[in-house]
Design a protein around this motif. Sequence first.
Motif, PDB file in Angstrom:
ATOM      1  N   ALA A 214       0.952  -1.098   0.254  1.00 59.40           N
ATOM      2  CA  ALA A 214      -0.184  -0.146  -0.288  1.00 59.40           C
ATOM      3  C   ALA A 214       0.851   1.288  -0.497  1.00 59.40           C
ATOM      4  O   ALA A 214      -0.039   2.530   0.387  1.00 59.40           O
ATOM      5  CB  ALA A 214      -0.931   0.080   1.618  1.00 59.40           C
ATOM      6  N   VAL A 215       2.304   1.133   0.177  1.00 58.21           N
ATOM      7  CA  VAL A 215       2.927   2.672   0.129  1.00 58.21           C
ATOM      8  C   VAL A 215       2.542   3.471  -0.989  1.00 58.21           C
ATOM      9  O   VAL A 215       2.731   2.754  -2.424  1.00 58.21           O
ATOM     10  CB  VAL A 215       4.322   2.031   0.140  1.00 58.21           C
ATOM     11  CG1 VAL A 215       4.665   1.045  -1.450  1.00 58.21           C
ATOM     12  CG2 VAL A 215       5.628   3.454   0.359  1.00 58.21           C
ATOM     13  N   ALA A 216       2.451   4.710  -0.262  1.00 57.37           N
ATOM     14  CA  ALA A 216       2.332   6.098  -1.271  1.00 57.37           C
ATOM     15  C   ALA A 216       3.515   6.647  -2.427  1.00 57.37           C
ATOM     16  O   ALA A 216       4.056   6.237  -1.482  1.00 57.37           O
ATOM     17  CB  ALA A 216       0.779   6.329  -0.889  1.00 57.37           C
ATOM     18  N   PRO A 217       3.176   7.421  -2.983  1.00 53.40           N
ATOM     19  CA  PRO A 217       4.135   8.648  -3.842  1.00 53.40           C
ATOM     20  C   PRO A 217       4.462   9.710  -2.112  1.00 53.40           C
ATOM     21  O   PRO A 217       3.114   9.984  -1.132  1.00 53.40           O
ATOM     22  CB  PRO A 217       3.346   9.205  -5.028  1.00 53.40           C
ATOM     23  CG  PRO A 217       2.275   8.311  -4.743  1.00 53.40           C
ATOM     24  CD  PRO A 217       1.840   7.457  -4.263  1.00 53.40           C
ATOM     25  N   ALA A 218       5.336  10.019  -3.174  1.00 56.69           N
ATOM     26  CA  ALA A 218       6.138  11.031  -2.087  1.00 56.69           C
ATOM     27  C   ALA A 218       4.961  11.878  -1.594  1.00 56.69           C
ATOM     28  O   ALA A 218       4.187  12.856  -2.446  1.00 56.69           O
ATOM     29  CB  ALA A 218       7.401  12.022  -2.015  1.00 56.69           C
ATOM     30  N   GLY A 219       5.079  12.650   0.007  1.00 58.79           N
ATOM     31  CA  GLY A 219       3.665  13.479  -0.191  1.00 58.79           C
ATOM     32  C   GLY A 219       2.200  12.671   0.054  1.00 58.79           C
ATOM     33  O   GLY A 219       1.802  13.972   0.602  1.00 58.79           O
ATOM     34  N   LYS A 220       2.167  11.519  -0.165  1.00 59.23           N
ATOM     35  CA  LYS A 220       1.244  11.137   0.580  1.00 59.23           C
ATOM     36  C   LYS A 220       1.056  10.688   1.134  1.00 59.23           C
ATOM     37  O   LYS A 220       1.713   9.027   1.994  1.00 59.23           O
ATOM     38  CB  LYS A 220       0.025  10.244  -0.373  1.00 59.23           C
ATOM     39  CG  LYS A 220      -0.936   9.663  -0.460  1.00 59.23           C
ATOM     40  CD  LYS A 220      -1.541   9.613  -2.099  1.00 59.23           C
ATOM     41  CE  LYS A 220      -3.114   9.550  -2.273  1.00 59.23           C
ATOM     42  NZ  LYS A 220      -3.727  10.772  -2.174  1.00 59.23           N
ATOM     43  N   ARG A 221      -0.004  10.489   2.514  1.00 59.91           N
ATOM     44  CA  ARG A 221      -0.496   9.291   3.171  1.00 59.91           C
ATOM     45  C   ARG A 221      -0.866   7.962   3.017  1.00 59.91           C
ATOM     46  O   ARG A 221      -1.867   8.015   2.071  1.00 59.91           O
ATOM     47  CB  ARG A 221      -1.079   9.916   4.455  1.00 59.91           C
ATOM     48  CG  ARG A 221      -0.344  10.926   6.049  1.00 59.91           C
ATOM     49  CD  ARG A 221      -1.560  11.774   6.591  1.00 59.91           C
ATOM     50  NE  ARG A 221      -0.683  13.282   7.065  1.00 59.91           N
ATOM     51  CZ  ARG A 221      -1.077  13.091   8.399  1.00 59.91           C
ATOM     52  NH1 ARG A 221      -1.684  12.333   8.831  1.00 59.91           N
ATOM     53  NH2 ARG A 221      -0.552  14.373   8.762  1.00 59.91           N
ATOM     54  N   TYR A 222      -0.798   7.070   3.927  1.00 55.93           N
ATOM     55  CA  TYR A 222      -1.321   5.489   3.054  1.00 55.93           C
ATOM     56  C   TYR A 222      -1.718   5.040   4.855  1.00 55.93           C
ATOM     57  O   TYR A 222      -1.094   5.080   5.997  1.00 55.93           O
ATOM     58  CB  TYR A 222      -0.483   5.212   2.539  1.00 55.93           C
ATOM     59  CG  TYR A 222       0.471   3.977   2.995  1.00 55.93           C
ATOM     60  CD1 TYR A 222       1.147   3.076   3.546  1.00 55.93           C
ATOM     61  CD2 TYR A 222       1.697   5.284   2.527  1.00 55.93           C
ATOM     62  CE1 TYR A 222       1.825   2.652   3.241  1.00 55.93           C
ATOM     63  CE2 TYR A 222       3.051   5.242   2.788  1.00 55.93           C
ATOM     64  CZ  TYR A 222       2.762   3.862   4.191  1.00 55.93           C
ATOM     65  OH  TYR A 222       3.977   3.087   3.655  1.00 55.93           O
ATOM     66  N   GLN A 223      -3.005   4.318   4.574  1.00 53.59           N
ATOM     67  CA  GLN A 223      -3.136   3.806   6.240  1.00 53.59           C
ATOM     68  C   GLN A 223      -2.871   1.772   5.326  1.00 53.59           C
ATOM     69  O   GLN A 223      -3.399   1.336   4.178  1.00 53.59           O
ATOM     70  CB  GLN A 223      -4.542   3.732   6.347  1.00 53.59           C
ATOM     71  CG  GLN A 223      -5.232   5.241   6.888  1.00 53.59           C
ATOM     72  CD  GLN A 223      -6.254   5.168   7.111  1.00 53.59           C
ATOM     73  OE1 GLN A 223      -7.521   4.684   7.079  1.00 53.59           O
ATOM     74  NE2 GLN A 223      -6.315   5.546   8.283  1.00 53.59           N
ATOM     75  N   GLU A 406       3.299   3.544  -9.773  1.00 51.75           N
ATOM     76  CA  GLU A 406       4.292   3.950 -10.559  1.00 51.75           C
ATOM     77  C   GLU A 406       4.285   5.203 -10.306  1.00 51.75           C
ATOM     78  O   GLU A 406       5.474   5.608 -10.509  1.00 51.75           O
ATOM     79  CB  GLU A 406       3.380   3.327 -12.287  1.00 51.75           C
ATOM     80  CG  GLU A 406       4.193   4.734 -13.272  1.00 51.75           C
ATOM     81  CD  GLU A 406       2.763   4.725 -14.723  1.00 51.75           C
ATOM     82  OE1 GLU A 406       2.999   6.031 -14.946  1.00 51.75           O
ATOM     83  OE2 GLU A 406       1.673   4.377 -14.485  1.00 51.75           O
ATOM     84  N   LEU A 407       3.707   6.391  -9.954  1.00 50.50           N
ATOM     85  CA  LEU A 407       3.932   7.514  -9.455  1.00 50.50           C
ATOM     86  C   LEU A 407       4.902   7.253  -8.358  1.00 50.50           C
ATOM     87  O   LEU A 407       6.042   8.090  -8.145  1.00 50.50           O
ATOM     88  CB  LEU A 407       2.446   7.881  -8.856  1.00 50.50           C
ATOM     89  CG  LEU A 407       2.032   8.430  -9.934  1.00 50.50           C
ATOM     90  CD1 LEU A 407       0.291   8.947  -9.264  1.00 50.50           C
ATOM     91  CD2 LEU A 407       2.359   9.740 -11.079  1.00 50.50           C
ATOM     92  N   MET A 408       4.598   5.697  -7.336  1.00 45.80           N
ATOM     93  CA  MET A 408       5.262   5.908  -5.907  1.00 45.80           C
ATOM     94  C   MET A 408       6.450   5.670  -6.442  1.00 45.80           C
ATOM     95  O   MET A 408       8.188   6.398  -5.920  1.00 45.80           O
ATOM     96  CB  MET A 408       5.452   4.896  -5.158  1.00 45.80           C
ATOM     97  CG  MET A 408       5.544   4.713  -3.519  1.00 45.80           C
ATOM     98  SD  MET A 408       7.677   4.041  -4.084  1.00 45.80           S
ATOM     99  CE  MET A 408       6.791   1.823  -4.503  1.00 45.80           C
ATOM    100  N   ARG A 409       7.322   5.294  -7.458  1.00 49.49           N
ATOM    101  CA  ARG A 409       8.818   5.194  -7.998  1.00 49.49           C
ATOM    102  C   ARG A 409       9.468   6.167  -8.988  1.00 49.49           C
ATOM    103  O   ARG A 409      10.073   6.207  -9.397  1.00 49.49           O
ATOM    104  CB  ARG A 409       9.142   3.986  -9.064  1.00 49.49           C
ATOM    105  CG  ARG A 409       8.300   2.800  -8.151  1.00 49.49           C
ATOM    106  CD  ARG A 409       8.493   1.207  -8.774  1.00 49.49           C
ATOM    107  NE  ARG A 409       8.391   0.016  -8.170  1.00 49.49           N
ATOM    108  CZ  ARG A 409       7.340  -1.239  -8.450  1.00 49.49           C
ATOM    109  NH1 ARG A 409       5.954  -0.216  -8.912  1.00 49.49           N
ATOM    110  NH2 ARG A 409       6.909  -1.303  -7.675  1.00 49.49           N
ATOM    111  N   LEU A 410       8.822   7.088  -9.220  1.00 47.90           N
ATOM    112  CA  LEU A 410       8.603   8.464 -10.196  1.00 47.90           C
ATOM    113  C   LEU A 410       9.917   9.274  -9.105  1.00 47.90           C
ATOM    114  O   LEU A 410       9.120   9.055  -7.934  1.00 47.90           O
ATOM    115  CB  LEU A 410       7.972   8.831 -10.635  1.00 47.90           C
ATOM    116  CG  LEU A 410       7.240   8.219 -11.932  1.00 47.90           C
ATOM    117  CD1 LEU A 410       5.857   8.794 -12.483  1.00 47.90           C
ATOM    118  CD2 LEU A 410       8.438   7.622 -12.740  1.00 47.90           C
ATOM    119  N   SER A 411      10.648   9.740 -10.241  1.00 43.73           N
ATOM    120  CA  SER A 411      11.488  11.470  -9.100  1.00 43.73           C
ATOM    121  C   SER A 411      10.365  12.710  -8.756  1.00 43.73           C
ATOM    122  O   SER A 411       9.399  12.360  -9.877  1.00 43.73           O
ATOM    123  CB  SER A 411      12.776  11.666  -9.631  1.00 43.73           C
ATOM    124  OG  SER A 411      12.423  11.709 -11.049  1.00 43.73           O
TER     125      SER A 411
END
Length: 427
Positions: A214-223, A406-411
């Motif tokens: 469930a890990v999210a992109p930078a700047g986002k919270r996740y549960q 996909e977003l999580m892995r982007l710079s």
Amino acid sequence: MTDKTLMVATDVATLALFDPGELAHTAGWPFSWFGDAFAFEPECAAGRLVAWSTGSDGSFKLRVTTGALTAREAAYASPEWEFPYTVHHGRVMVAGIDALEWALRTPPDVQGIDTYGEWVDMPPGNYAVTVHAIFWDEEPGSDEEGADTLANYTAVFRLLAEGEAPPPAPRCPPQLIAGEEADDTPSEGSIYAFRPVDADADFSRPLAAFACAAVAPAGKRYQVEGHEGVYTLFGRTMAVNDAPFPYEVISQSFAVAPEIVPGAIGQLCRYVGGRTEHAGRRTMHEFYSAGRVRIEEVLRPMPMPKRKGTGGLFGAGGLLGARNVPDMVDVRAAALDTEAPVFRADEVAAMRAQLIAALDGDTPVARAAGKAAEYFRRMLKSGCPHEDISSWLTEALDFDDAARLELMRLSPQERLPALVAMACGAE
């Protein structure tokens, strides 16, 4: 003549005069929208809102009048600010501005807002409202028990003559503190300024890590639920028994990736908090993704705390028991997001234009914005920095699992254009 003195409370250091019905279009806007110049100034200029900063939270004594300052007030009044305001329905609400959201959800026949404020009768018309900060405690005798003290603020309503232009609106709620200079200067830059990921952890030593899909992109919270939680639930400082590198389990950052293997791209995540849903016996934990990391080496499983019996914190049903503790490992990781993204002015302008157009269509960003579409339209038209756009889209958009990973892995440089494309693409 109107002349009323009342106590008004605020938890956001801002007092206001308004009619909830005239601000109904702001329902659904971010709670602190009044602090943004692009949102506040048009509402104030239209005569729908008078607001000023008190410099602190608390309760304030406020006199509202269609008369003038008294001689006592005039002796201690400074600074002041003149606002435009229009009374449509014969009354104005006086409250801490944090009561506005509550007022917008309340039927119009309710005559007050608990202890936050109340209605004051006021003849309809266009007014210049001058709010005076009063240095009330400078008056001799003001500290005596039972003293008839002056108000913290006096708001003087002056009906404009026919054809008289209203005063200009401040850019944002001006700071009105007795004895200090009034100031309506908006804050500059972005509150979402880039922060290097290596500012949040020491990458020279091993990090605690666990796998989480469930890990999210930078700047986002996740549960995450249950076994994917971490044992920081009470904000206590505890060390893992016999660990080669003792881990304090408050204010700790974790390397989190869908799979903990060398070469995996994940996020440095901070623990935000947890809660137990008693009906379903589920424990939910919230994390915040701070920036990308790459797993360089998996060292060894991280020892778990010793069990303390069948009950209590570490018991089978306890929050730190086996049911809720993830499979932790020590890893060496490399920080990836260490430099701020750089975009040309024309690139950011083009992205703003795309999003403004998308807010008027059946697009993901329009659906995500909902009732706040006008707020975000104003934000974009104001020339907001790219950091604000990235933060907004990251938090607002709903991603399916594939898009999220996909977003999580982007710079950061790659992520903003990808976010804009997702926001504008019709589904």
